[in-house]
Design an enzyme around this catalytic site. Structure first.
Site, PDB file in Angstrom:
ATOM      1  N   ASN A 210       0.846  -1.193   0.000  1.00 29.21           N
ATOM      2  CA  ASN A 210       0.000   0.000   0.000  1.00 29.21           C
ATOM      3  C   ASN A 210       0.884   1.246   0.000  1.00 29.21           C
ATOM      4  O   ASN A 210       2.105   1.154  -0.052  1.00 29.21           O
ATOM      5  CB  ASN A 210      -0.943  -0.021   1.205  1.00 29.21           C
ATOM      6  CG  ASN A 210      -0.175  -0.082   2.505  1.00 29.21           C
ATOM      7  OD1 ASN A 210       0.552   0.838   2.848  1.00 29.21           O
ATOM      8  ND2 ASN A 210      -0.295  -1.188   3.224  1.00 29.21           N
ATOM      9  N   LYS A 341     -11.576  -3.794  18.725  1.00 23.49           N
ATOM     10  CA  LYS A 341     -10.203  -4.237  18.988  1.00 23.49           C
ATOM     11  C   LYS A 341      -9.804  -3.991  20.432  1.00 23.49           C
ATOM     12  O   LYS A 341      -8.647  -4.179  20.808  1.00 23.49           O
ATOM     13  CB  LYS A 341      -9.226  -3.514  18.039  1.00 23.49           C
ATOM     14  CG  LYS A 341      -9.523  -3.786  16.553  1.00 23.49           C
ATOM     15  CD  LYS A 341      -8.365  -3.393  15.659  1.00 23.49           C
ATOM     16  CE  LYS A 341      -8.754  -3.491  14.189  1.00 23.49           C
ATOM     17  NZ  LYS A 341      -7.618  -3.464  13.270  1.00 23.49           N
TER      18      LYS A 341
HETATM   19  O1  PMT Z   1       2.944   6.119   6.466  1.00 23.08           O
HETATM   20  P1  PMT Z   1       2.362   7.441   6.007  1.00 23.08           P
HETATM   21  O2  PMT Z   1       2.492   7.632   4.518  1.00 23.08           O
HETATM   22  O3  PMT Z   1       2.886   8.608   6.790  1.00 23.08           O
HETATM   23  O4  PMT Z   1       0.772   7.390   6.266  1.00 23.08           O
HETATM   24  C1  PMT Z   1       0.294   7.316   7.573  1.00 23.08           C
HETATM   25  C2  PMT Z   1      -0.907   6.356   7.681  1.00 23.08           C
HETATM   26  C3  PMT Z   1      -2.069   6.894   6.867  1.00 23.08           C
HETATM   27  C4  PMT Z   1      -0.516   4.967   7.173  1.00 23.08           C
HETATM   28  C5  PMT Z   1      -1.267   6.272   9.216  1.00 23.08           C
HETATM   29  O5  PMT Z   1      -1.622   7.540   9.686  1.00 23.08           O
HETATM   30  C6  PMT Z   1      -2.410   5.293   9.459  1.00 23.08           C
HETATM   31  O6  PMT Z   1      -3.585   5.607   9.354  1.00 23.08           O
HETATM   32  N1  PMT Z   1      -2.047   4.034   9.790  1.00 23.08           N
HETATM   33  C7  PMT Z   1      -2.995   2.909   9.924  1.00 23.08           C
HETATM   34  C8  PMT Z   1      -3.341   2.405   8.557  1.00 23.08           C
HETATM   35  C9  PMT Z   1      -4.296   1.208   8.599  1.00 23.08           C
HETATM   36  O7  PMT Z   1      -3.926   0.171   8.191  1.00 23.08           O
HETATM   37  O8  PMT Z   1      -5.455   1.453   9.159  1.00 23.08           O
HETATM   38  P2  PMT Z   1      -6.652   0.342   9.308  1.00 23.08           P
HETATM   39  O9  PMT Z   1      -7.842   1.190   9.606  1.00 23.08           O
HETATM   40  O10 PMT Z   1      -6.704  -0.541   8.104  1.00 23.08           O
HETATM   41  O11 PMT Z   1      -6.197  -0.510  10.541  1.00 23.08           O
HETATM   42  C10 PMT Z   1      -6.644  -0.249  11.870  1.00 23.08           C
HETATM   43  C11 PMT Z   1      -5.532  -0.499  12.852  1.00 23.08           C
HETATM   44  O12 PMT Z   1      -5.242  -1.894  12.931  1.00 23.08           O
HETATM   45  C12 PMT Z   1      -4.226   0.208  12.565  1.00 23.08           C
HETATM   46  O13 PMT Z   1      -3.698   0.645  13.797  1.00 23.08           O
HETATM   47  C13 PMT Z   1      -3.355  -0.902  11.971  1.00 23.08           C
HETATM   48  O14 PMT Z   1      -1.960  -0.694  12.250  1.00 23.08           O
HETATM   49  C14 PMT Z   1      -3.858  -2.121  12.716  1.00 23.08           C
HETATM   50  N2  PMT Z   1      -3.746  -3.382  11.970  1.00 23.08           N
HETATM   51  C15 PMT Z   1      -4.467  -3.575  10.833  1.00 23.08           C
HETATM   52  C16 PMT Z   1      -4.396  -4.799  10.183  1.00 23.08           C
HETATM   53  C17 PMT Z   1      -3.554  -5.806  10.705  1.00 23.08           C
HETATM   54  N3  PMT Z   1      -3.441  -6.996  10.113  1.00 23.08           N
HETATM   55  N4  PMT Z   1      -2.854  -5.578  11.819  1.00 23.08           N
HETATM   56  C18 PMT Z   1      -2.929  -4.385  12.459  1.00 23.08           C
HETATM   57  O15 PMT Z   1      -2.272  -4.196  13.486  1.00 23.08           O
END
Ligand code: PMT
Length: 407
Positions: A210, A341
């Site tokens: 991504n 979560k």
């Molecule tokens: O890296 P940059 O370009 O600076 O951009 C920053 C960002 C947009 C990536 C950052 O600010 C951000 O939003 N990170 C989380 C991105 C994400 O995957 O969000 P999600 O809504 O899909 O996931 C929710 C949470 O679960 C997140 O804390 C993620 O780290 C966690 N997760 C998700 C899937 C997985 N298999 N394991 C996880 O731990």
């Protein structure tokens, strides 16, 4: 403040008229209880004799990269390891340009490359040179790598010009150094952070990933370090330099990230999941490069373990902070993730509209926790990270005092 007692400061002096002021800085540092070693560039010697700094610091001054006496003293790698902080004052335009490009053609530049400690620079140059776009770009580049840029001051210059470009006064630099060593609000707290994307291999040359650049996560690591936390950064593949002072663990896939995080959880008080972890991986990775054909191709994907949910489900868990990256209904989805979560906090960002989130230098966050919320306005990710770390520090302290089972 007595924060400089026994602190080891490596002072780099480059070629500029302000070099004479650095002699006063050495005197102030010694008076404050610091141990000082001075490294001069060859150009600096045109302005001040090494003997001046030697007399004030009580130690020989280092100038040459290839020093015949090095055996009886410290070589450049040892010097870089020796110090708690390196300050280049004055830092000339030429030096800053070379430092930003990663040059190592004199001892001081080599030390800047070899150091894992905090590095600060105090620019000093003619106001027109400071106003030049090349200088601005060099300083921005250095700052984005976590190098502290102190000053310059504005005022009358040695050449007769008036404007910004004067080195900060020695007393001001001393205060900045003292602040650097002041115990931060997160002093001694172990923070485990994930950052960047993950890569899920399709075959030996292709992968699913991504747009995460790691900028937000690395800015958080720096902000946490600045507040005195002990930071472990588990990062997917990004093109950013690791912040000086973090324990760095580089991974590629979500499975590797999960393993690394689980290993580090026991020593961590706070877990911040900023990584954009792939929700799926390819079921059957091909051993060899998949050959092109004219047929439609289908990949079977299987879900990855949710690292954040796995950590928050542990019996002895750290204070858990998640991120939510959403393209719509930010609050609704963020609150759902907070609950589902079992998190202590969640920082939600709108992504995909070009105004922040993935890849951008700026971001804005809506932060939620049980019974509270806080907005962090659109700003450079370094500023956003600073504010979020402050908020996490406050919420963590509250949780510790109000509900010990959560922290
Ligand atoms: O890296 P940059 O370009 O600076 O951009 C920053 C960002 C947009 C990536 C950052 O600010 C951000 O939003 N990170 C989380 C991105 C994400 O995957 O969000 P999600 O809504 O899909 O996931 C929710 C949470 O679960 C997140 O804390 C993620 O780290 C966690 N997760 C998700 C899937 C997985 N298999 N394991 C996880 O731990």
């Amino acid at each position: 403040m007595q924060t400089l007692i026994n602190k080891k400061i490596l002072l780099g002096v480059t070629g500029g008229i302000a070099a004479y002021k650095s002699a006063e800085l050495v005197r102030l540092l010694i008076k404050a209880g610091a141990e000082v070693r001075v490294v001069m560039t060859p150009a600096a010697r045109e302005f001040v004799q090494p003997l001046t700094y030697q007399a004030l610091s009580g130690h020989r001054v280092y100038v040459d990269l290839f020093d015949a006496e090095a055996d009886s003293a410290m070589d450049h790698i040892e010097l870089a390891r020796w110090c708690d902080l390196m300050l280049v004052a004055p830092a000339s335009a030429d030096f800053l340009g070379k430092m930003s490009a990663g040059y190592a053609d004199n001892l001081l530049l080599t030390l800047c490359l070899a150091s894992r400690q905090l590095v600060a620079v105090a620019p000093a140059m003619n106001q027109q040179m400071y106003a030049n776009a090349a200088t601005a770009a060099n300083l921005e580049q250095l700052s984005s790598r976590g190098i502290l840029v102190w000053g310059p001051d504005a005022g009358e210059q040695a050449c007769g010009d008036v404007g910004p470009g004067r080195m900060l006064e020695p007393a001001h630099l001393l205060t900045n150094l003292e602040i650097c060593f002041k115990p931060g609000k997160l002093h001694g707290i172990g923070i485990l952070l994930t950052a960047g994307p993950t890569r899920e291999a399709i075959d030996p040359v292709r992968y699913i990933s991504n747009r995460s650049s790691g900028k937000m996560g690395y800015a958080l690591a720096r902000a946490a370090l600045h507040e005195g936390a002990e930071v472990t950064l588990v990062s997917g593949p990004v093109s950013l330099a690791p912040p000086a002072g973090v324990k760095m663990i580089s991974v590629e896939s979500a499975a590797e990230m999960l393993d690394a995080v689980m290993q580090e959880v026991p020593g961590s008080d706070v877990f911040i999941a900023c990584a954009a972890v792939s929700d799926y991986r390819v079921d059957q990775q091909a051993d060899h490069k998949i050959k092109k054909s004219t047929q439609t191709m289908t990949l079977d994907l299987v879900p990855n373990t949710d690292i954040l949910a796995a950590v928050s489900a542990l019996a002895e868990r750290p204070f858990c902070v998640g991120f939510a990256a959403e393209t719509r209904d930010l609050e609704k989805y963020a609150l759902d993730k907070l609950k589902r979560k079992n998190l202590d906090m969640i920082a939600a960002n709108l992504v995909g509209d070009g105004s922040g989130g993935f890849e951008a230098d700026v971001n804005r966050l809506e932060v939620f926790w049980d019974g509270g919320e806080h907005s962090i306005a659109l700003a450079d990710k370094r500023e956003v990270a600073k504010q979020l770390i402050e908020l996490i520090g406050e919420r963590y302290t509250d949780a510790l005092s109000g509900n010990p089972s959560k922290a």
